[in-house]
Design an enzyme around this catalytic site. Structure first.
Site, PDB file in Angstrom:
ATOM      1  N   HIS A  87       0.861  -1.190   0.000  1.00  0.00           N
ATOM      2  CA  HIS A  87       0.000   0.000   0.000  1.00  0.00           C
ATOM      3  C   HIS A  87       0.889   1.228   0.000  1.00  0.00           C
ATOM      4  CE1 HIS A  87      -3.632   2.347   0.711  1.00  0.00           C
ATOM      5  NE2 HIS A  87      -2.826   3.141   1.395  1.00  0.00           N
ATOM      6  N   ASP A 166     -14.869   2.888   6.831  1.00  0.00           N
ATOM      7  CA  ASP A 166     -13.783   3.726   6.300  1.00  0.00           C
ATOM      8  C   ASP A 166     -14.230   4.445   5.035  1.00  0.00           C
ATOM      9  OD1 ASP A 166     -11.003   4.685   6.083  1.00  0.00           O
ATOM     10  OD2 ASP A 166     -11.117   3.581   4.202  1.00  0.00           O
ATOM     11  N   ARG A 173     -13.842  12.931   5.760  1.00  0.00           N
ATOM     12  CA  ARG A 173     -12.558  13.572   6.068  1.00  0.00           C
ATOM     13  C   ARG A 173     -12.108  14.438   4.902  1.00  0.00           C
ATOM     14  NH1 ARG A 173      -8.943   8.786   6.761  1.00  0.00           N
ATOM     15  NH2 ARG A 173      -7.298  10.326   6.914  1.00  0.00           N
ATOM     16  N   SER A 188      -7.374   4.066   8.749  1.00  0.00           N
ATOM     17  CA  SER A 188      -8.055   3.934   7.452  1.00  0.00           C
ATOM     18  C   SER A 188      -7.335   2.903   6.577  1.00  0.00           C
ATOM     19  CB  SER A 188      -8.072   5.318   6.777  1.00  0.00           C
ATOM     20  OG  SER A 188      -8.333   5.215   5.412  1.00  0.00           O
ATOM     21  N   LYS A 192      -8.559  -1.514   6.024  1.00  0.00           N
ATOM     22  CA  LYS A 192      -8.816  -2.135   4.720  1.00  0.00           C
ATOM     23  C   LYS A 192      -7.853  -3.299   4.475  1.00  0.00           C
ATOM     24  CE  LYS A 192      -8.553   1.960   3.013  1.00  0.00           C
ATOM     25  NZ  LYS A 192      -8.636   3.305   2.518  1.00  0.00           N
TER      26      LYS A 192
HETATM   27  N1  URA Z   1      -5.123   6.351   2.079  1.00  0.00           N
HETATM   28  C1  URA Z   1      -6.137   5.768   2.760  1.00  0.00           C
HETATM   29  O1  URA Z   1      -6.602   4.695   2.431  1.00  0.00           O
HETATM   30  N2  URA Z   1      -6.625   6.427   3.826  1.00  0.00           N
HETATM   31  C2  URA Z   1      -6.147   7.615   4.251  1.00  0.00           C
HETATM   32  O2  URA Z   1      -6.620   8.130   5.227  1.00  0.00           O
HETATM   33  C3  URA Z   1      -5.094   8.199   3.525  1.00  0.00           C
HETATM   34  C4  URA Z   1      -4.582   7.536   2.434  1.00  0.00           C
END
Ligand code: URA
Length: 432
Positions: A87, A166, A173, A188, A192
């Site tokens: 990620h 999320d 947000r 966040s 995931k």
């Molecule tokens: N990527 C995400 O999935 N969440 C965030 O809060 C920032 C970047």
């Protein structure tokens, strides 16, 4: 499901005043918000309180767990392959996923890459892949599992059932200036990734003008927070902190970045993209138990390209079709001779967005052919009048708007002694 009832205004006031919320209160508020029983204004106020007051370790784990529990958890334990994922916290010209996923899969590791769309000045992997005619990003869980068994590489959108809390909170947000909070970013991302069910995870934490984290100290703190959350959830997690003060590679835009990814998959392409891909692949393979290999070999041999072609074809894409190009282009030239001291990632990202490659709001459409091609890198010598970048768009009005930002894009100093070029793109490695 919590049975106790809390008063939202009291919870907001508790956090606003710097006190900690109990696990039960956090579970209640996230369950309630996901189910539509808490208005956006109350969640917005709580998010702003968290932005200023942070979350302690217990609160952070409770917040992340509640977001995981808001949806379903995927299970790849019957695949017959180890799983590894990557990620990135988001950058400009960051096309690494397109190359890294098939590269790691070509070594027998399954890579269930659930990706996102671009927002703000950062690009999104799904938007890039959709510039390949026919590429389908929405797969059913069954299609995803079958593809992971057969090809081991998948890059697709998460289903609505993956951490739905999320998905709702991230959109809020974005609209309330509460994205740049380390506990909110960490929970966040990790909710995931943990819900996705990967065995191991490598995080690419970006730092610099084009990233959420603008300084190395904050990027290291975010990296440590992410690694701790992953490790606590039994996901083998490491992080690389990498430079995002300048764009990755030479292209920023959807089809433009696919074109550059194909160059890297053919053993060429810009050195920084290749180096970062190989470093992240080495980490992912190590986490999956594969050591003593040099992933660069599968870029040079075509093995990674073969897996990419199989993945694209399985998802309906046609790699033989011509990639879309923009209707208009404009060359930007150096206004003086000297040495390039900076190519600013944030400005290039904003320009690409103005050209139509990115979106201002989640519902906006993107242009496949729009974006920026850079002809110079930090440290290069230039002469006045030399092309330094080409802008592409389908819409001349967008070109005019993008051209307003060209002055901030590239800095040219009088001579090469002004330029300190960092040694490489990787600045730190954080593990448990
Ligand atoms: N990527 C995400 O999935 N969440 C965030 O809060 C920032 C970047």
């Amino acid at each position: 499901m919590t049975s106790r009832h809390f008063h939202p205004v009291e919870l907001i006031a508790t956090k606003r005043d710097g006190e900690a919320l109990t696990t039960e209160a956090i579970t209640w508020i996230i369950e309630r918000y996901t189910a539509g029983g808490l208005p956006d204004e109350q969640m917005s106020a709580l998010l702003m309180a968290i932005y200023y007051q942070g979350l302690n370790t217990q609160e952070l784990h409770a917040w992340t767990q509640a977001m995981i529990n808001s949806g379903t958890r995927m299970d790849f334990s019957t695949l017959g392959h180890p799983t590894a994922d990557k990620h990135s916290t988001g950058g400009v010209g960051d096309k690494i996923t397109l190359v890294l996923t098939p590269l790691v899969a070509s070594y027998g590791v399954a890579v269930p890459q659930l990706s996102g769309r671009g927002l703000g000045h950062t690009g999104g992997t799904l938007d890039k892949l959709e510039s390949i005619p026919g590429y389908r990003v929405n797969l059913t869980p069954e299609e995803m599992t079958r593809q992971l068994k057969d090809i081991r590489a998948v890059i697709c959108a998460p289903t609505a059932a993956l951490a739905p809390a999320d998905q709702k909170i991230y959109a809020l947000r974005d609209a309330t200036a509460t994205v740049e909070s380390i506990p909110l970013i960490a929970s966040s991302i990790m909710s995931k990734k943990i819900a996705e069910g990967t065995d191991s995870l490598v995080l690419d934490v970006k730092v610099g003008s084009g990233a959420f984290m603008k300084d190395l100290g904050s990027a290291r703190t975010l990296a440590h927070t992410l690694v701790r959350l992953g490790t606590a959830a039994q996901v083998n997690t490491t992080a690389l902190v990498t430079d995002m003060s300048t764009p990755l590679g030479r292209t920023v835009g959807n089809a433009l970045e696919v074109e550059e990814s194909l160059e890297v998959l053919s053993g060429g392409g810009p050195q920084d993209v290749r180096d970062l891909t190989v470093a992240l692949a080495t980490e992912m393979l190590r986490a999956a138990g594969i050591t003593g290999v040099n992933p660069a070999e599968h870029l040079d041999s075509g093995a990674a390209m073969d897996t990419f072609a199989a993945m694209v074809s399985a998802q309906g894409g046609d790699l033989r079709a011509t990639l879309p190009t923009a209707h208009h282009e404009h060359q930007v030239v150096a206004d003086r001779s000297g040495s390039v001291t900076s190519v600013d990632a944030l400005t290039v990202g904003l320009i690409a967005r103005r050209l139509g490659a990115g979106r201002a709001q989640r519902c906006d459409a993107v242009q496949a052919g729009a974006g920026v091609r850079l002809h110079v890198r930090r440290g290069d010598s230039v002469t006045a009048g030399q092309p330094v970048a080409t802008f592409y768009t389908d819409d001349t009005k967008l070109m005019v708007s993008a051209l307003e930002l060209t002055e901030q894009m590239i800095e040219i100093g009088p001579d090469a002694t002004d330029t300190t070029v960092p040694d490489g793109v990787i600045l730190d490695r954080i593990s448990n």
